[in-house]
Structures are given as C-alpha cells and as structure tokens.
Design a protein around this motif. Structure first.
Motif, PDB file in Angstrom:
ATOM      1  N   ILE A 139       1.143  -1.029   0.514  1.00  0.00           N
ATOM      2  CA  ILE A 139      -0.352  -0.332   0.120  1.00  0.00           C
ATOM      3  C   ILE A 139       0.976   1.638  -0.153  1.00  0.00           C
ATOM      4  CG2 ILE A 139      -2.105  -0.929   0.802  1.00  0.00           C
ATOM      5  CD1 ILE A 139      -1.532   0.240   4.183  1.00  0.00           C
ATOM      6  N   GLU A 140      -0.321   2.504   0.050  1.00  0.00           N
ATOM      7  CA  GLU A 140       0.977   3.654   0.046  1.00  0.00           C
ATOM      8  C   GLU A 140       2.240   3.956   1.100  1.00  0.00           C
ATOM      9  OE1 GLU A 140      -1.089   6.934  -2.514  1.00  0.00           O
ATOM     10  OE2 GLU A 140      -2.487   6.383  -0.739  1.00  0.00           O
ATOM     11  N   ASP A 141       3.042   4.132   1.020  1.00  0.00           N
ATOM     12  CA  ASP A 141       4.223   5.072   2.548  1.00  0.00           C
ATOM     13  C   ASP A 141       3.103   5.382   2.963  1.00  0.00           C
ATOM     14  OD1 ASP A 141       5.580   3.613   1.290  1.00  0.00           O
ATOM     15  OD2 ASP A 141       7.369   4.405   1.169  1.00  0.00           O
ATOM     16  N   GLY A 142       2.960   5.416   4.257  1.00  0.00           N
ATOM     17  CA  GLY A 142       2.722   6.420   5.505  1.00  0.00           C
ATOM     18  C   GLY A 142       0.552   6.217   5.297  1.00  0.00           C
ATOM     19  N   ALA A 143       0.161   5.278   4.573  1.00  0.00           N
ATOM     20  CA  ALA A 143      -0.897   5.293   5.006  1.00  0.00           C
ATOM     21  C   ALA A 143      -1.477   4.150   6.390  1.00  0.00           C
ATOM     22  CB  ALA A 143      -1.785   4.379   3.188  1.00  0.00           C
ATOM     23  N   VAL A 144      -2.605   4.290   5.891  1.00  0.00           N
ATOM     24  CA  VAL A 144      -3.677   4.350   7.768  1.00  0.00           C
ATOM     25  C   VAL A 144      -3.350   2.428   7.579  1.00  0.00           C
ATOM     26  CG1 VAL A 144      -4.663   3.681   9.186  1.00  0.00           C
ATOM     27  CG2 VAL A 144      -4.329   5.793   8.715  1.00  0.00           C
ATOM     28  N   VAL A 145      -3.152   0.917   8.021  1.00  0.00           N
ATOM     29  CA  VAL A 145      -3.667   0.099   7.646  1.00  0.00           C
ATOM     30  C   VAL A 145      -3.948  -0.381   9.240  1.00  0.00           C
ATOM     31  CG1 VAL A 145      -1.660  -0.920   7.867  1.00  0.00           C
ATOM     32  CG2 VAL A 145      -2.570  -2.471   6.305  1.00  0.00           C
ATOM     33  N   GLU A 146      -4.988  -1.357   9.424  1.00  0.00           N
ATOM     34  CA  GLU A 146      -5.673  -2.205  10.271  1.00  0.00           C
ATOM     35  C   GLU A 146      -6.026  -3.601  10.140  1.00  0.00           C
ATOM     36  OE1 GLU A 146      -9.189   0.012  11.321  1.00  0.00           O
ATOM     37  OE2 GLU A 146      -8.111   2.026  12.343  1.00  0.00           O
ATOM     38  N   PRO A 147      -5.606  -4.695  10.928  1.00  0.00           N
ATOM     39  CA  PRO A 147      -5.982  -5.890  10.170  1.00  0.00           C
ATOM     40  C   PRO A 147      -7.728  -5.877  10.570  1.00  0.00           C
ATOM     41  CG  PRO A 147      -5.243  -6.371  12.171  1.00  0.00           C
ATOM     42  CD  PRO A 147      -5.078  -4.323  11.826  1.00  0.00           C
ATOM     43  N   ILE A 148      -8.335  -6.959   9.387  1.00  0.00           N
ATOM     44  CA  ILE A 148     -10.117  -7.587  10.258  1.00  0.00           C
ATOM     45  C   ILE A 148      -9.937  -8.607  11.159  1.00  0.00           C
ATOM     46  CG2 ILE A 148     -11.667  -8.027   8.665  1.00  0.00           C
ATOM     47  CD1 ILE A 148     -10.870  -5.102   7.913  1.00  0.00           C
ATOM     48  N   PRO A 149     -10.396  -8.148  12.083  1.00  0.00           N
ATOM     49  CA  PRO A 149     -10.641  -9.529  12.485  1.00  0.00           C
ATOM     50  C   PRO A 149     -11.451 -10.548  12.432  1.00  0.00           C
ATOM     51  CG  PRO A 149     -12.568  -7.684  13.360  1.00  0.00           C
ATOM     52  CD  PRO A 149     -11.350  -7.034  12.781  1.00  0.00           C
ATOM     53  N   PRO A 150     -11.345 -12.024  12.840  1.00  0.00           N
ATOM     54  CA  PRO A 150     -12.413 -12.966  13.035  1.00  0.00           C
ATOM     55  C   PRO A 150     -13.210 -13.037  12.788  1.00  0.00           C
ATOM     56  CG  PRO A 150     -10.308 -13.548  13.782  1.00  0.00           C
ATOM     57  CD  PRO A 150     -10.048 -11.755  13.833  1.00  0.00           C
ATOM     58  N   ARG A 151     -14.264 -13.138  12.389  1.00  0.00           N
ATOM     59  CA  ARG A 151     -15.907 -13.367  12.491  1.00  0.00           C
ATOM     60  C   ARG A 151     -16.497 -14.765  13.721  1.00  0.00           C
ATOM     61  NH1 ARG A 151     -14.051 -12.963   7.307  1.00  0.00           N
ATOM     62  NH2 ARG A 151     -14.073 -11.201   5.706  1.00  0.00           N
ATOM     63  N   GLY A 152     -17.187 -14.319  13.989  1.00  0.00           N
ATOM     64  CA  GLY A 152     -17.193 -15.126  14.866  1.00  0.00           C
ATOM     65  C   GLY A 152     -17.954 -16.452  14.815  1.00  0.00           C
ATOM     66  N   LEU A 153     -18.819 -17.049  13.407  1.00  0.00           N
ATOM     67  CA  LEU A 153     -18.867 -18.060  13.203  1.00  0.00           C
ATOM     68  C   LEU A 153     -18.166 -19.019  12.592  1.00  0.00           C
ATOM     69  CD1 LEU A 153     -21.879 -19.789  12.979  1.00  0.00           C
ATOM     70  CD2 LEU A 153     -21.515 -18.671  10.436  1.00  0.00           C
ATOM     71  N   LYS A 154     -17.581 -19.692  13.025  1.00  0.00           N
ATOM     72  CA  LYS A 154     -16.745 -20.129  12.430  1.00  0.00           C
ATOM     73  C   LYS A 154     -17.061 -21.257  11.328  1.00  0.00           C
ATOM     74  CE  LYS A 154     -13.782 -18.196  14.275  1.00  0.00           C
ATOM     75  NZ  LYS A 154     -14.043 -16.891  14.996  1.00  0.00           N
ATOM     76  N   LEU A 155     -16.876 -21.693  10.415  1.00  0.00           N
ATOM     77  CA  LEU A 155     -17.247 -22.636   9.149  1.00  0.00           C
ATOM     78  C   LEU A 155     -16.038 -23.116   8.992  1.00  0.00           C
ATOM     79  CD1 LEU A 155     -19.231 -24.023   7.173  1.00  0.00           C
ATOM     80  CD2 LEU A 155     -18.659 -22.040   4.781  1.00  0.00           C
ATOM     81  N   LEU A 156     -15.975 -24.581   8.589  1.00  0.00           N
ATOM     82  CA  LEU A 156     -15.008 -25.441   8.652  1.00  0.00           C
ATOM     83  C   LEU A 156     -15.858 -27.018   7.066  1.00  0.00           C
ATOM     84  CD1 LEU A 156     -12.872 -27.163   8.162  1.00  0.00           C
ATOM     85  CD2 LEU A 156     -13.844 -28.971   9.700  1.00  0.00           C
ATOM     86  N   CYS A 157     -14.961 -26.978   6.300  1.00  0.00           N
ATOM     87  CA  CYS A 157     -15.475 -27.469   4.817  1.00  0.00           C
ATOM     88  C   CYS A 157     -14.573 -28.553   4.474  1.00  0.00           C
ATOM     89  CB  CYS A 157     -15.920 -26.185   3.711  1.00  0.00           C
ATOM     90  SG  CYS A 157     -17.672 -25.143   3.804  1.00  0.00           S
ATOM     91  N   LEU A 158     -14.997 -29.775   4.671  1.00  0.00           N
ATOM     92  CA  LEU A 158     -13.833 -31.193   4.489  1.00  0.00           C
ATOM     93  C   LEU A 158     -14.325 -31.958   3.344  1.00  0.00           C
ATOM     94  CD1 LEU A 158     -14.268 -32.130   8.187  1.00  0.00           C
ATOM     95  CD2 LEU A 158     -12.287 -31.496   7.028  1.00  0.00           C
ATOM     96  N   GLY A 159     -13.671 -31.776   2.257  1.00  0.00           N
ATOM     97  CA  GLY A 159     -14.314 -32.223   1.155  1.00  0.00           C
ATOM     98  C   GLY A 159     -13.727 -32.846   0.043  1.00  0.00           C
ATOM     99  N   ASP A 160     -13.618 -33.000  -1.141  1.00  0.00           N
ATOM    100  CA  ASP A 160     -13.170 -33.362  -2.121  1.00  0.00           C
ATOM    101  C   ASP A 160     -12.725 -32.137  -3.628  1.00  0.00           C
ATOM    102  OD1 ASP A 160     -15.198 -33.066  -4.102  1.00  0.00           O
ATOM    103  OD2 ASP A 160     -15.556 -35.295  -3.452  1.00  0.00           O
ATOM    104  N   SER A 161     -12.150 -32.458  -4.686  1.00  0.00           N
ATOM    105  CA  SER A 161     -11.700 -31.432  -5.878  1.00  0.00           C
ATOM    106  C   SER A 161     -12.986 -29.973  -5.468  1.00  0.00           C
ATOM    107  CB  SER A 161     -11.723 -32.221  -6.668  1.00  0.00           C
ATOM    108  OG  SER A 161     -12.508 -32.499  -7.655  1.00  0.00           O
ATOM    109  N   ILE A 162     -14.628 -30.587  -5.596  1.00  0.00           N
ATOM    110  CA  ILE A 162     -15.835 -29.864  -6.237  1.00  0.00           C
ATOM    111  C   ILE A 162     -15.622 -28.861  -4.721  1.00  0.00           C
ATOM    112  CG2 ILE A 162     -17.824 -29.697  -5.480  1.00  0.00           C
ATOM    113  CD1 ILE A 162     -18.074 -32.007  -6.842  1.00  0.00           C
TER     114      ILE A 162
END
Length: 333
Positions: A139-162
């Motif tokens: 990003i530009e030098d001197g720009a403000v930057v903040e991380p986005i915190p993790p969302r509350g609901l957690k989704l785990l997806c297990l599976g194959d190529s699809i």
C-alpha cells in the motif's frame, strides 16, 4: 509499504500456519501432520494441500493503491486467479491461462481520481488451484492499515476437488467461499482434489474450532469402485471420528452426498452414483447429531452447470452454495 513485514499472521484468514522462507510467506491451511499424511499418499495430493483454497488476506486502509507480489508455483489446474473484495464488492483483477510460473506482481486496485480518500475494507482471495507464495501486499507509504478481526461464526468445509473449488474460475466463487461470505463466517477450507472418506486425514490438533462443519466426499470413492458396504464403513468411521472431536451441542455437522454428474447412471461396484450417495447418507445419518443432505438436490442435472460433467462451473457453484445455504441457516438459528 509492505503490510506483511510486521506481524503478518494478523492479516491472514483461513490459514492454519504461516511459513516464512526466502522472503516469501507460505500460508498453509493444514497442520503439519495432515500435510505429511497427504504427502505419503501421492504427489497430486501433496500439491493440492499446498494450494490456498479459501485463504484470504484482509485489511482496512486509506491507501489509493493495493498491489500483490509473490511466486506462482505448480497446481492442480493450469489457470491462476486472484480475486479482490473492496467493501464487499467482488472483482476479478487477475486471471491468467495458462498459469504463470515464477515471480509475479499485480496492482489489484487503484482509486479513481474522482473518489474521495477514505478507509476501505479489502479482502484478497488467494489462488485456490495453484500454489502461491506471497512476497508482499503493498500500500502507499504512510497509509493507515488495520487488520480485519476474525468473524464470530466458524465454518469448516471438508471434501474433495469440488470443495477445493476446482473448475471455479475464481477463488471467491467456490461454494465454501460463497457460503462463508453469505453467512458472515470465518472459513477454513480443507477440500483436497482426489480425496475420499479417510479418517486418517482428520487431526485433533487442528487449531480451528468450528460452529458448523460440512463434509462432501464420495465421487472419488465411487470412481475407485468401492461397494456400498465399504463406503458405508468408511463414512461411519470418518463421521464418528469427526463427531468425537467436537461436542454434539456445540458443533453442527452436515454430510453432503455427491452431486449429480453426467455418468451418474453408470453401474459400478457401488451401484449408480445415486445409489452410492444414498448409502453415504444412511451411514452419516446413523451418527448422533449429523445432518445428511442429498447432493443430487443441490445442482440442476444440466450440463450447462458443469465444466466437465463432474465439476460445477461458477454458475453451478453458486447454485450448490444456494441450496446448502438454506440447510445451514436452519441449523444455526
């Protein structure tokens, strides 16, 4: 200014661990034990577990430009795509076919000269079917930057190529990524092209504590000519192992049988794909607290929704996610 130079972990989502080597960051979605398991099975799986399916870099900044650089590696498909969300608006600034190999750099966003400088939320969707080691998010030098915190609901997806999102042209269009965006959930996508119901791939030390788990295997099991009794045993062991990792009242588990494919009526050792899917659902539903979903109901039985008769295209993935969304919304109320 490279936002990854200091505490880079705070910007990554869908990442189990972050390796740093040679000035590049390798975001990984599997534990070391899981990677070793897939490495021991075959070379194709070893490549696919190192693709960044479902992983994002997220931050807020008032910078007027955002650029991404890194090293593009091998993968499961010969195209490379990287998506960008700006304040929830999704664009596809990077798509290359054939996929590049080696060092690459892209300016993924530039503020219009008519726009007012302000804080915006950015989400960079990393390539889902190619390996990509990040060098920088500039990003530009001197720009403000903040991380986005993790969302509350957690989704785990297990599976194959699809589940990994293969044949979706853009990583944000895989059904797990769509579900996570629509649900406002934190996603961990553990889809691996070519995978089957194999309880050895589960790891109790996985540092992700889901509220909802989706499980979608079966197409490869069917093509490997397992009979219905054999797949039922594998499903039972897999789902019982998964169930033992989480308390029934805390985590909702949804098992999705294979979606329609053009060769679904072919008779194999497990019968037709529809019959095979029924055996999967019956075995899964026998485990306490598990919801079984008929995959044949999720995507229309229409070649136009598929790339190759097996993997959905972007439209097919949206339909898959839309059908599953209704099930998940009911479960998490």
């Amino acid at each position: 200014m490279n936002i990854l130079e200091e505490n880079p972990e705070r910007f990554f989502h869908g990442t189990v661990r972050l390796e740093h080597e040679g000035g590049r960051f390798h975001p990984l979605r599997f534990t070391a034990g899981q990677v070793a398991h897939y490495d021991s099975r075959n070379e194709a799986l070893a490549v696919r577990v190192r693709c960044q399916a479902g992983q994002t870099v997220e931050f807020a900044t008032d910078s007027s430009t955002v650029a991404v650089s890194g090293t593009a590696g091998t993968g499961a498909r010969d195209y490379f795509s990287l998506d960008l969300e700006v304040d929830d608006y999704v664009s596809h600034p990077v798509f290359a076919e054939p996929a590049p190999l080696g060092d690459v750099a892209f300016t993924v966003w530039r503020q219009s000269e008519h726009e007012k400088r302000r804080m915006r939320r950015f989400c960079v969707h990393l390539p889902h079917v190619r390996k990509f080691a990040l060098r920088s998010v500039e990003i530009e030098d001197g720009a403000v930057v903040e991380p986005i915190p993790p969302r509350g609901l957690k989704l785990l997806c297990l599976g194959d190529s699809i589940t990994q999102g293969m044949q979706a042209r853009h990583p944000s269009n895989s059904y797990p990524s769509l579900l996570a965006r629509w649900l406002g959930a934190e996603l961990l996508n553990l889809g691996v092209g070519g995978d089957v119901f194999d309880s050895r791939s589960l790891d109790r030390s996985l540092p992700f504590h889901p509220d909802v788990v989706t499980v979608a295997f079966g197409a490869n099991d069917w093509h490997q000519n397992l009979d219905r009794d054999a797949v039922a045993r594998n499903v039972s062991l897999y789902v019982e192992t998964l169930r033992s990792m989480y308390r029934p009242g805390d985590v909702r588990i949804v098992v999705v049988s294979p979606i329609w494919a053009v060769d679904w009526a072919e008779r194999r050792a497990g019968g037709t794909l529809a019959e095979f899917g029924r055996a999967i659902r019956d075995a899964a539903a026998a485990v306490e607290g598990v919801c079984a979903v008929d995959g044949f109901l999720l995507v229309p039985h229409d070649r136009r929704c598929f790339v190759d008769g097996l993997h959905p295209n972007d439209e097919g993935f949206a339909l898959y996610a839309g059908g599953l969304m209704g099930v998940l919304q009911t479960l998490i109320r």
